[in-house]
Scaffold this active site. Structure first.
Site, mmCIF file in Angstrom:
data_model
loop_
_atom_site.group_PDB
_atom_site.id
_atom_site.type_symbol
_atom_site.label_atom_id
_atom_site.label_comp_id
_atom_site.label_asym_id
_atom_site.label_seq_id
_atom_site.Cartn_x
_atom_site.Cartn_y
_atom_site.Cartn_z
ATOM 1 N N ASP A 1 0.655 -1.240 -0.055
ATOM 2 C CA ASP A 1 0.230 -0.009 0.177
ATOM 3 C C ASP A 1 0.650 1.164 0.073
ATOM 4 O O ASP A 1 2.026 1.271 0.280
ATOM 5 C CB ASP A 1 -0.846 -0.003 1.396
ATOM 6 N N ASP B 1 8.388 4.501 -1.249
ATOM 7 C CA ASP B 1 7.792 3.784 -0.111
ATOM 8 C C ASP B 1 6.291 3.010 -0.633
ATOM 9 O O ASP B 1 5.269 3.403 -0.418
ATOM 10 C CB ASP B 1 7.283 4.964 0.901
ATOM 11 N N GLU C 1 -0.468 -1.276 5.705
ATOM 12 C CA GLU C 1 0.866 -0.670 6.569
ATOM 13 C C GLU C 1 0.824 0.857 6.868
ATOM 14 O O GLU C 1 1.269 1.189 7.800
ATOM 15 C CB GLU C 1 2.320 -1.048 5.939
ATOM 16 N N GLU C 2 0.296 1.568 5.943
ATOM 17 C CA GLU C 2 0.415 2.943 6.086
ATOM 18 C C GLU C 2 -0.862 3.452 6.907
ATOM 19 O O GLU C 2 -1.033 4.842 6.973
ATOM 20 C CB GLU C 2 0.311 3.749 4.887
ATOM 21 N N GLU D 1 11.890 -1.540 3.644
ATOM 22 C CA GLU D 1 11.500 0.061 4.132
ATOM 23 C C GLU D 1 12.643 0.846 3.192
ATOM 24 O O GLU D 1 13.845 0.447 3.179
ATOM 25 C CB GLU D 1 11.498 0.226 5.449
ATOM 26 N N HIS E 1 6.226 9.661 0.994
ATOM 27 C CA HIS E 1 4.946 10.584 1.168
ATOM 28 C C HIS E 1 5.005 11.835 0.564
ATOM 29 O O HIS E 1 4.056 12.541 0.821
ATOM 30 C CB HIS E 1 4.782 10.552 2.801
#
Length: 358
Positions: free
Chosen positions: A70, A98, A128-129, A157, A330
């Site tokens: 995700d 990410d 996960e987010e 990551e 992000h």
């Protein structure tokens, strides 16, 4: 289907162009699942939008290599595009850092490593987010704990293809002050709850993060206001003020100890615990982690929380290791240097295929 045997830059661009904001990972999970079932050396398991592919070579040791499918919401940064930046091919697009760069490495190696001295469990998971209760890796730990048995784990990551060891824990608390409402023209008849929060804000303004050495790494803590609310109208003395504080703590503390620290700092204030997550120790003294550190050559502390903490809770030493600059995650201009993805793949492939590496 995804072409897991394609040039990794092409594979990554395909992944980026499949929108997979948290909660909408289904189409990408379908593609990952369908693609991996084509390989006879992999046992593929599907649980919701979690896809697991594992080898069974009969090795006495096993490593988990995990990555989430995700992303945070799209911000006009799909589809992906390739540009030359400072002479390097760079892929722009949501999720490029990410962490679809890491997922591309996983898929490429899962397809190509048809025999290794170490058995490998590849995990691709959802949510996960977002809040922890939705985390696919957490659900997997509850529904199929047998899948999460391993000697170590690598979380893909973004870490600039360096090892980021352990992770900070996080605790969010709410501080509250009570006042007495009154007309602002006659403020002496009331009591201003926002003014009463000045002491807590002064504490935060003067806070200097503690630096904690663990396994030769320095973890820097942080204590910050991340939200404030109060007041009902422009002519009313506020009778309540709420301040949200986030404490990022080093791996020398567990969640209970972190709560004690915050309660001591804000003694006298009404406080609610909003949420929190445990930290994870670096684990650099374990044999498999030490082996990977030697292969990679550089290690630094992880600032922020990741699912390595979930593995640490299960007694599995884990590290963050993946391509891409974590500072770009992000952001609206999220992008990854394609050479970094290839370098990460080469390092991981070399470590996994070196006989007796650990």
């Amino acid at each position: 289907m995804l072409n897991c045997e394609a040039d990794i830059a092409e594979l990554l661009r395909t992944l980026v162009d499949v929108e997979s904001v948290s909660g909408g990972e289904g189409p990408l999970a379908d593609m990952v699942h369908t693609s991996l079932t084509a390989y006879s050396h992999l046992e593929v398991i599907r649980l919701g939008n979690v896809v697991v592919a594992r080898t069974a070579f009969g090795s006495a040791r096993r490593v988990i290599i995990a990555g989430h499918l995700d992303t945070v919401p799209v911000a006009g940064n799909l589809p992906g595009r390739v540009e030359i930046v400072d002479g390097q091919e760079t892929l722009f697009g949501r999720g490029s850092v990410d962490m679809k760069g890491g997922v591309a490495v996983q898929l490429s190696l899962a397809a190509s490593l048809t025999r290794t001295d170490t058995d490998i469990t590849w995990i691709f998971y959802d949510n996960e987010e977002v809040e922890d209760v939705k985390n696919g890796l957490g659900h997997l730990a509850v529904r199929r704990p047998d899948i999460l048995k391993a000697d170590m784990a690598i979380l893909m990551e973004p870490s600039d293809s360096l090892i980021e060891a352990g992770c900070q824990g996080t605790l969010r608390v709410g501080l509250h002050t009570q006042g007495v409402a009154a007309h602002s023209a006659r403020s002496w008849l009331g009591h201003n709850a926002i003014h009463d929060m000045a002491g807590a804000l002064s504490i935060l303004n003067g806070y200097e993060g503690t630096q904690v050495p663990i396994d030769s790494l320095i973890y820097r803590e942080g204590l910050n206001a991340v939200g404030v609310s109060g007041g009902v109208a422009g002519n009313v003395i506020p009778d309540r003020c709420d301040l949200i504080v986030n404490y990022r703590f080093a791996p020398d503390k567990d969640l209970a100890q972190a709560e004690q620290v915050v309660r001591q700092i804000f003694a006298g204030y009404e406080m609610d615990i909003l949420d929190g997550a445990e930290s994870a120790s670096p684990g650099l003294t374990s044999v498999p982690v030490s082996s990977l550190v030697r292969a990679v050559g550089q290690v630094r502390p992880k600032y922020g929380w990741t699912d390595v903490a979930r593995f640490a809770k299960l007694g599995i030493p884990a590290v963050n290791f993946g391509p891409g600059d974590p500072n770009l995650a992000h952001t609206d201009h999220e992008h990854i240097i394609l050479d970094d993805v290839m370098r990460c793949r080469e390092i991981l492939a070399g470590w996994l295929t070196t006989p007796g590496s650990w």
